[in-house]
Design a protein around this motif. Structure first.
Motif, mmCIF file in Angstrom:
data_model
loop_
_atom_site.group_PDB
_atom_site.id
_atom_site.type_symbol
_atom_site.label_atom_id
_atom_site.label_comp_id
_atom_site.label_asym_id
_atom_site.label_seq_id
_atom_site.Cartn_x
_atom_site.Cartn_y
_atom_site.Cartn_z
ATOM 1 N N VAL A 161 14.878 -0.867 -27.963
ATOM 2 C CA VAL A 161 14.740 -0.031 -26.679
ATOM 3 C C VAL A 161 13.353 -0.133 -26.196
ATOM 4 N N PHE A 162 12.283 -0.279 -27.027
ATOM 5 C CA PHE A 162 10.922 -0.760 -26.698
ATOM 6 C C PHE A 162 11.028 -1.936 -25.761
ATOM 7 N N ARG A 163 11.497 -3.192 -26.464
ATOM 8 C CA ARG A 163 11.689 -4.302 -25.684
ATOM 9 C C ARG A 163 12.441 -4.238 -24.623
ATOM 10 N N GLU A 164 13.546 -3.665 -24.548
ATOM 11 C CA GLU A 164 14.309 -3.681 -23.250
ATOM 12 C C GLU A 164 13.658 -2.961 -22.230
ATOM 13 N N TYR A 165 12.864 -1.729 -22.489
ATOM 14 C CA TYR A 165 11.926 -1.043 -21.537
ATOM 15 C C TYR A 165 10.985 -1.982 -20.710
ATOM 16 N N TYR A 166 10.369 -2.589 -21.335
ATOM 17 C CA TYR A 166 9.231 -3.723 -21.082
ATOM 18 C C TYR A 166 9.825 -4.685 -20.146
ATOM 19 N N GLU A 167 10.832 -5.216 -20.760
ATOM 20 C CA GLU A 167 11.568 -6.276 -19.861
ATOM 21 C C GLU A 167 12.262 -5.888 -18.617
ATOM 22 N N HIS A 168 12.822 -4.810 -18.594
ATOM 23 C CA HIS A 168 13.331 -4.080 -17.431
ATOM 24 C C HIS A 168 12.006 -3.931 -16.442
ATOM 25 N N LEU A 169 11.008 -3.658 -17.042
ATOM 26 C CA LEU A 169 9.806 -3.117 -15.865
ATOM 27 C C LEU A 169 9.142 -4.643 -15.493
ATOM 28 N N THR A 170 9.130 -5.442 -16.389
ATOM 29 C CA THR A 170 8.691 -6.838 -15.964
ATOM 30 C C THR A 170 9.492 -7.482 -15.160
ATOM 31 N N ARG A 171 10.830 -7.405 -15.127
ATOM 32 C CA ARG A 171 11.747 -8.020 -13.893
ATOM 33 C C ARG A 171 11.318 -7.532 -12.645
ATOM 34 N N TYR A 204 -0.188 -8.419 -15.052
ATOM 35 C CA TYR A 204 -0.148 -6.891 -14.392
ATOM 36 C C TYR A 204 0.133 -5.719 -15.722
ATOM 37 N N LEU A 205 1.267 -5.889 -16.316
ATOM 38 C CA LEU A 205 1.585 -4.836 -17.166
ATOM 39 C C LEU A 205 0.449 -4.718 -18.395
ATOM 40 N N GLY A 206 0.021 -5.792 -18.768
ATOM 41 C CA GLY A 206 -1.251 -5.767 -19.799
ATOM 42 C C GLY A 206 -2.412 -5.063 -19.216
ATOM 43 N N MET A 216 6.074 5.937 -24.758
ATOM 44 C CA MET A 216 7.044 4.775 -24.981
ATOM 45 C C MET A 216 6.518 3.933 -25.906
ATOM 46 N N ARG A 217 5.069 3.843 -26.168
ATOM 47 C CA ARG A 217 4.634 2.924 -27.121
ATOM 48 C C ARG A 217 5.039 3.002 -28.555
ATOM 49 N N GLU A 218 5.155 4.420 -28.853
ATOM 50 C CA GLU A 218 5.687 4.711 -30.275
ATOM 51 C C GLU A 218 7.162 4.081 -30.473
ATOM 52 N N ALA A 219 7.666 3.955 -29.457
ATOM 53 C CA ALA A 219 9.080 3.538 -29.532
ATOM 54 C C ALA A 219 9.230 2.055 -30.241
ATOM 55 N N GLU A 220 7.985 1.237 -30.249
ATOM 56 C CA GLU A 220 8.022 0.208 -30.831
ATOM 57 C C GLU A 220 8.233 0.149 -32.303
ATOM 58 N N PHE A 221 8.128 1.005 -32.841
ATOM 59 C CA PHE A 221 8.397 1.208 -34.354
ATOM 60 C C PHE A 221 9.301 2.028 -34.771
ATOM 61 N N VAL A 222 9.917 2.817 -34.064
ATOM 62 C CA VAL A 222 11.159 3.514 -34.234
ATOM 63 C C VAL A 222 12.529 2.940 -33.578
ATOM 64 N N ALA A 223 12.270 2.330 -32.466
ATOM 65 C CA ALA A 223 13.472 1.577 -31.633
ATOM 66 C C ALA A 223 12.920 0.441 -31.155
ATOM 67 N N PRO A 224 12.625 -0.321 -31.884
ATOM 68 C CA PRO A 224 12.142 -1.876 -31.303
ATOM 69 C C PRO A 224 13.056 -2.395 -30.096
#
Length: 97
Positions: free
Chosen positions: A11-21, A49-51, A1-9
């Motif tokens: 999606v990367f952000r939505e994934y972590y925001e969803h996880l954080t919620r 916690y995520l960090g 998932m970490r690589e998505a930050e560079f190819v699909a920012p």
């Protein structure tokens, strides 16, 4: 998932925001149950916690051959989460590193 930050920012952000919620909902419930200090914003705690999970996983599971976080590391993380990092007693002399 970490690589998505560079190819699909997005999606990367939505994934972590969803996880954080989801984490934040759990933290809020723990606050209501008086298991976690209610002074803190559940979202802030969720990102903490995520960090922690992210970097502990990278250090011990990804960067070593074992692919697993050792039990003693998990124990240390859980202890820090349980009690925080306050000093047990005031230092009596200079702090050495």
């Amino acid at each position: 998932m970490r690589e998505a930050e560079f190819v699909a920012p997005a999606v990367f952000r939505e994934y972590y925001e969803h996880l954080t919620r989801g984490y934040a909902r759990g933290v809020r419930q723990a606050q209501l149950n008086r298991e976690v200090d209610a002074r803190y914003d559940p979202e802030v705690i969720a990102y903490i916690y995520l960090g922690i999970g992210h970097f502990i996983g990278m250090r011990w599971a990804d960067w070593t051959a074992g692919g697993k976080v050792p039990d003693d590391v998990v124990d240390d993380v859980l202890e820090v989460l349980r009690r925080g990092l306050p000093p047990l007693a005031a230092p009596s002399g200079p702090v050495s590193s």
